[in-house]
Write an enzyme that holds these catalytic residues in place. Sequence first.
Site, PDB file in Angstrom:
ATOM      1  N   ARG A 157       0.832  -1.205   0.000  1.00 57.53           N
ATOM      2  CA  ARG A 157       0.000   0.000   0.000  1.00 57.53           C
ATOM      3  C   ARG A 157       0.868   1.258   0.000  1.00 57.53           C
ATOM      4  O   ARG A 157       0.579   2.239  -0.692  1.00 57.53           O
ATOM      5  CB  ARG A 157      -0.935   0.002   1.215  1.00 57.53           C
ATOM      6  CG  ARG A 157      -2.118  -0.960   1.110  1.00 57.53           C
ATOM      7  CD  ARG A 157      -3.123  -0.724   2.215  1.00 57.53           C
ATOM      8  NE  ARG A 157      -2.721  -1.276   3.484  1.00 57.53           N
ATOM      9  CZ  ARG A 157      -3.102  -2.468   3.952  1.00 57.53           C
ATOM     10  NH1 ARG A 157      -3.863  -3.250   3.200  1.00 57.53           N
ATOM     11  NH2 ARG A 157      -2.721  -2.880   5.146  1.00 57.53           N
ATOM     12  N   PHE A 205     -11.759  -4.827  -5.998  1.00 57.70           N
ATOM     13  CA  PHE A 205     -11.854  -5.714  -4.834  1.00 57.70           C
ATOM     14  C   PHE A 205     -11.328  -4.952  -3.597  1.00 57.70           C
ATOM     15  O   PHE A 205     -10.478  -5.442  -2.857  1.00 57.70           O
ATOM     16  CB  PHE A 205     -11.027  -6.994  -5.035  1.00 57.70           C
ATOM     17  CG  PHE A 205     -11.256  -7.681  -6.351  1.00 57.70           C
ATOM     18  CD1 PHE A 205     -12.326  -8.551  -6.519  1.00 57.70           C
ATOM     19  CD2 PHE A 205     -10.406  -7.461  -7.425  1.00 57.70           C
ATOM     20  CE1 PHE A 205     -12.531  -9.199  -7.733  1.00 57.70           C
ATOM     21  CE2 PHE A 205     -10.607  -8.095  -8.643  1.00 57.70           C
ATOM     22  CZ  PHE A 205     -11.667  -8.968  -8.799  1.00 57.70           C
ATOM     23  N   ASP A 243     -16.185  -2.938  -5.041  1.00 55.60           N
ATOM     24  CA  ASP A 243     -16.305  -4.225  -4.356  1.00 55.60           C
ATOM     25  C   ASP A 243     -17.749  -4.685  -4.478  1.00 55.60           C
ATOM     26  O   ASP A 243     -18.667  -3.861  -4.468  1.00 55.60           O
ATOM     27  CB  ASP A 243     -15.906  -4.101  -2.878  1.00 55.60           C
ATOM     28  CG  ASP A 243     -15.533  -5.441  -2.259  1.00 55.60           C
ATOM     29  OD1 ASP A 243     -14.331  -5.675  -2.014  1.00 55.60           O
ATOM     30  OD2 ASP A 243     -16.441  -6.268  -2.029  1.00 55.60           O
ATOM     31  N   SER A 244     -17.945  -6.000  -4.591  1.00 51.01           N
ATOM     32  CA  SER A 244     -19.308  -6.526  -4.720  1.00 51.01           C
ATOM     33  C   SER A 244     -20.075  -6.449  -3.412  1.00 51.01           C
ATOM     34  O   SER A 244     -21.297  -6.549  -3.401  1.00 51.01           O
ATOM     35  CB  SER A 244     -19.264  -7.979  -5.209  1.00 51.01           C
ATOM     36  OG  SER A 244     -18.558  -8.788  -4.285  1.00 51.01           O
ATOM     37  N   ALA A 261     -16.931  -6.971  -9.626  1.00 52.76           N
ATOM     38  CA  ALA A 261     -15.670  -6.450 -10.164  1.00 52.76           C
ATOM     39  C   ALA A 261     -15.479  -6.809 -11.627  1.00 52.76           C
ATOM     40  O   ALA A 261     -15.023  -5.986 -12.431  1.00 52.76           O
ATOM     41  CB  ALA A 261     -14.511  -6.969  -9.324  1.00 52.76           C
ATOM     42  N   ASP A 306      -6.527  -6.714  -6.494  1.00 57.40           N
ATOM     43  CA  ASP A 306      -6.203  -7.488  -5.287  1.00 57.40           C
ATOM     44  C   ASP A 306      -7.398  -8.347  -4.904  1.00 57.40           C
ATOM     45  O   ASP A 306      -8.072  -8.086  -3.904  1.00 57.40           O
ATOM     46  CB  ASP A 306      -5.823  -6.533  -4.145  1.00 57.40           C
ATOM     47  CG  ASP A 306      -5.373  -7.279  -2.895  1.00 57.40           C
ATOM     48  OD1 ASP A 306      -4.916  -8.436  -3.020  1.00 57.40           O
ATOM     49  OD2 ASP A 306      -5.479  -6.709  -1.786  1.00 57.40           O
ATOM     50  N   CYS A 315      -3.301 -13.926  -3.571  1.00 55.02           N
ATOM     51  CA  CYS A 315      -3.088 -14.364  -2.189  1.00 55.02           C
ATOM     52  C   CYS A 315      -3.399 -15.844  -2.028  1.00 55.02           C
ATOM     53  O   CYS A 315      -3.522 -16.342  -0.906  1.00 55.02           O
ATOM     54  CB  CYS A 315      -3.924 -13.536  -1.213  1.00 55.02           C
ATOM     55  SG  CYS A 315      -5.704 -13.704  -1.451  1.00 55.02           S
TER      56      CYS A 315
END
Length: 395
Positions: A213, A229, A251-252, A281, A299, A339
């Site tokens: 970040r 996201f 974001d959903s 997204a 991300d 991730c």
Amino acid sequence: MSLKEIRLKRGKEESLDRFHPWVFSGAISEPLPTDLEEGETVTVYAHDGRLIGTGHFQIGSIAVRILEFGSAAPGDDFFEKRLSDALRLRKALGLARPDNNAYRLVHGEGDFLPGLVVDIYGCTAVIQAHSPGMHFARMKVAESLVRLADLGVRNVYYKSETTLPYKAHLDPQNTYLIGDFETSVATENGLQFNIDWLRGQKTGFFLDQRDNRELLGSYSRGRRVLNMFCYTGGFSVYAMKGGAIQVDSVDSSEKAITLTDANIELNFPGQSVHRSYAVDAFKFLDNMEKNAYDLIILDPPAFAKHRSALRNALRGYQRINARAFEKIAPGGIVFTFSCSQAVSREQFRLAVFSAAAQSRRRIRILHQLTQPADHPVNIYHPEGEYLKGLVLYVE
């Protein structure tokens, strides 16, 4: 009280002799002790009777997680010593300071406490157990955390309802083990964030992206930024701090967007740069105009939590990156991540390469990213490395 014993098949001690902390179920010579229970501490012996170490037993592919190699079994001060060691490292890294009171104190095998995660948010520690043994040890861990004077923790919240193996039938309850709610605001690199450890993902915040970040912030000045996201808007806050002229968060989840908006307002009250969208997204990327953004963050949540989902996951990474490459403005920068532990660094890079080739644009790698130092990887346990990222320049 003597510990129950587990004996390995011939030749199955080799990885343990290299200090890998897992004993797989297929390595165990049957039969197991008939009264052996989930989470129990056991001793592990090689086929020839040589003592290898002591660890927590559980039913499943990973049958034992080694706590201590050699003849010394964990003593009463085991957790306090390991937690003290973990805190010493974080202090040496300069993470515990007035403008930064949010960091990971324990990263499982990386801190020689397999099956345990501890995140610090100011005066509150959030514990996650990933093994029955650590679930049963939760009060010892909590009490040890509070006793660490240099840590400054008064409240310990236990959040393991979704992280423990369901076959163990443990029925864990998310609750405060010590103390109670004081504040949900924590500070990271001088920025403030609302942390929802009660209902949020993981322990409430993605501490593993702190360094990434900050790097994003250094690329943001004068750019139009899209944070896909976004979850709690961490990258969006850093982009605004870095001088972005426009920041859009997608974001959903409506809850995620609400938390993102709250974090923006917490740091930049009354601003007019940020906009948020609670939409899917993939649909947003498909429908957005070309050249609308010149910095895009991808991300996503783990597309593959298990190897069985690997093929679909790689297709997902290729699709979102291809859309970003096709639509980002010339001279744009893409921060893209995976991730998923099941996705290797090479597989992720190949998916991004395929997306680049599909877009037919000239793309260069500026940075290769990973998890920060408070998420250390035990050199004998490479599985602890899970976060992979690339910063790409798109001509």
